[in-house]
Design a protein around this motif. Sequence first.
Motif, short mmCIF file in Angstrom:
data_model
loop_
_atom_site.label_atom_id
_atom_site.label_comp_id
_atom_site.label_asym_id
_atom_site.label_seq_id
_atom_site.Cartn_x
_atom_site.Cartn_y
_atom_site.Cartn_z
N LEU A 51 -42.51 -27.07 49.82
CA LEU A 51 -41.97 -25.59 49.58
C LEU A 51 -42.69 -25.35 48.08
O LEU A 51 -42.88 -26.11 47.12
N PRO A 52 -42.93 -24.18 47.84
CA PRO A 52 -43.49 -23.80 46.76
C PRO A 52 -42.56 -23.83 45.54
O PRO A 52 -41.29 -23.51 45.89
N SER A 53 -43.09 -23.74 43.97
CA SER A 53 -42.44 -23.90 43.08
C SER A 53 -41.28 -22.82 42.92
O SER A 53 -40.00 -22.88 42.37
N GLY A 54 -41.69 -21.55 43.41
CA GLY A 54 -40.78 -20.31 43.44
C GLY A 54 -39.52 -20.47 43.93
O GLY A 54 -38.41 -20.05 43.53
N VAL A 55 -39.58 -21.20 45.11
CA VAL A 55 -38.39 -21.32 45.78
C VAL A 55 -37.39 -22.24 45.48
O VAL A 55 -36.35 -22.06 45.22
N TRP A 59 -34.72 -32.17 45.15
CA TRP A 59 -36.23 -32.00 45.39
C TRP A 59 -37.17 -32.82 44.45
O TRP A 59 -36.70 -33.17 43.36
N SER A 60 -38.39 -33.12 44.97
CA SER A 60 -39.13 -33.97 44.31
C SER A 60 -40.76 -33.22 44.55
O SER A 60 -40.96 -32.86 45.63
N GLU A 115 -31.43 -22.42 40.10
CA GLU A 115 -30.34 -21.30 39.42
C GLU A 115 -29.09 -21.48 40.51
O GLU A 115 -28.19 -21.21 39.88
N ILE A 116 -29.42 -21.33 41.74
CA ILE A 116 -28.00 -21.25 42.61
C ILE A 116 -27.16 -22.45 42.44
O ILE A 116 -26.06 -22.51 42.30
N LYS A 117 -27.95 -23.45 42.35
CA LYS A 117 -27.24 -24.94 42.50
C LYS A 117 -26.35 -24.89 40.95
O LYS A 117 -25.10 -25.43 40.91
N GLN A 118 -27.20 -24.60 39.98
CA GLN A 118 -26.34 -24.68 38.50
C GLN A 118 -25.15 -23.51 38.49
O GLN A 118 -24.38 -23.97 37.97
N THR A 119 -25.53 -22.48 39.06
CA THR A 119 -24.26 -21.59 39.10
C THR A 119 -22.99 -22.00 39.86
O THR A 119 -22.02 -21.97 39.34
N TYR A 120 -23.31 -22.71 41.11
CA TYR A 120 -22.21 -23.13 41.75
C TYR A 120 -21.71 -24.52 41.09
O TYR A 120 -20.42 -24.51 41.20
N GLU A 121 -22.38 -25.21 40.39
CA GLU A 121 -22.09 -26.43 39.55
C GLU A 121 -20.81 -25.97 38.54
O GLU A 121 -19.94 -26.56 38.12
N ASP A 146 -37.30 -22.93 42.09
CA ASP A 146 -36.63 -22.19 40.89
C ASP A 146 -35.35 -21.48 41.34
O ASP A 146 -34.29 -21.57 40.47
N VAL A 147 -35.52 -20.75 42.58
CA VAL A 147 -34.40 -20.15 42.99
C VAL A 147 -33.20 -20.96 43.17
O VAL A 147 -31.95 -20.92 43.02
N LEU A 148 -33.52 -22.03 43.97
CA LEU A 148 -32.45 -23.04 44.50
C LEU A 148 -31.73 -23.68 43.33
O LEU A 148 -30.68 -24.04 43.11
#
Length: 595
Positions: A128-132, A163-164, A138-144, A134-136
């Motif tokens: 997966l590219p870094s852009g994807v 992710w690694s 942000e979503i994960k932090q919002t849900y947390e 970055d989006v994930l």
Amino acid sequence: MKKDTFSRLTLIGVILSASSLLIVLQMLHIQSSTKHQELSQWADEEYSYAIENYTPERGNIYDRWGRLLAGDEDVYELGVMLEYVTNPDTIARTLEGINGLTYDDVYAVVSKEYDAEDSIYAVITDFLPSGVIDVLSEIKQTYEIENPYGKNPDLPSLRGLIWSSHLKRSYPENSLASNILGFYAFRDRQEGLGYYGVEEYYDNLLAGNAMDTFMPRNPYLLESLPEVPAGASLVLTIDREIQAMVEKKLDEAIEKYGAVSGTVIVLNPENGDIYAMATQPRVNLNEYWKYQEQFKESTPFNRAISETYEPGSVFKVLTMSAAFDAGVVDDETTYYDSGRYEYGGGTILNWDRKGHGEQTMQGCMQKSLNVCLAWVATEKLGKDKFYDYMRAFGIGQRTSIDLGGEEIWPMSVPGDSDWYPIQLATNSFGQGIAVTPIQLAAAISAVANDGKMMKPHVLKAIIQDGKQYNTTPQVLGVPIKAETARTMTEMLVQSLQNETSLALVPGYKIAGKTGTAEIPVQGQYSTDLTNASFVGWGPADDPKFLIYVWLEKPEASPWGSVVAAPLFSDIAKELVVYLDLPPEDALQNLVAKEG
């Protein structure tokens, strides 16, 4: 009774005290001994440190002007720590559509039952590219924030999703020069292998040296990560703009003439630099795993270096060069062409099945007369001299070009079980003898370069440890004298001009030769199926480029003069601009002014 019990307890106490004293003394002995140091060192090494392997970043590949053709980029593996997943539905819905993932695919992975021994982590997808990411993130932090630790199962949560990063080989030009570059395929995150082309031939240089080092298991003991020198980067002789232009012209010609495939090589005969090498098919190197879909059956990855074929009349350049160099013919030598030549139990005919009467060697080449060249090979050169010269030109031998996958077809010579006298006659005009395009291009480049045959190569320089190391051109041999080379060049210049050839380039003096070779089908040569070729170089008085063209089985016309010669001209007209080569009349005017 009580006295006996007391006595027994006293005895046990004494024994235990003595044992304790012995243990203490032994411990003091161990602490002060070399044995203790060895055990302590073993414990540290065994339990505090681990051997880690660090793979260096793979070197980049550039064109001759420093434009990136291959490099590494950071990509990410996406997975889940099953122990911490609280809402598999949220994860599946969030990842649906990424990398072609479906909801069911993701849900099946992330809903697996956690097992401390057998099921701790599961991979969802990779690269997966870094852009994807970055989006994930942000979503994960919002849900947390909205649902800390995912404790509320009714609220969205990406808890457990991780992710690694790791490196992936990237080709910014996609399919451009794919047959030259080859590709690098990862077998796992840490190890891969170069396949075909530059990636295969220079795999060790590009890969660099992996490093094994002791790393502390305790992160607080980690001072810094080891610095692993990257692999060497390579600067190629390839010009990205010329390569792109040649690929475009080749693709257009294949479509226009209905050819099965095609190959074009552009090189500098003075030093062997390959400016461009285009073939069909090609593959998007960023999707290298699809190459088997395009290279079906026995189709080579790079036809220019791996596919042999009977070249036809372009081979006459070598035969006539050998005859002039050996002194068995000259400008005054004539031959009466009746249209037929009997030799070795067979009959040689001209391409047009006609006789052309009295001919000089110039006429033989200009009219491309098979019978004349067969006579030159059999009656003037003879088998020993003919094959000695062909060996000197490298026919039947690898050029050792620095690309993975070069192949050859051995040349049959007198004394071999598969050689017959008729082959001396047919080989003279390129029939019954097989070459690769790079093999014949290298051989004929000797005629363009005053008799010196340079080794074709794609490596211009190596960049390592911040320093650039330029390569040195290599001479493969000197099959003919400089005088012979100039004589042949002028003969081929006159041939094109007298024919008003479709290969001509306005304003430039070009030397060249067409080739049309019938393709054998079930042991019989077919007039319907041909290999159409053209080889040419210029400016003829001081050649800076040689172009070799081969179109396989063109439907529009079987003749090299009709389909291959125009492709040569189309490429050469643009090449002189890229190489900044002024027209002949401009040079003459400049000389006149300076005079």
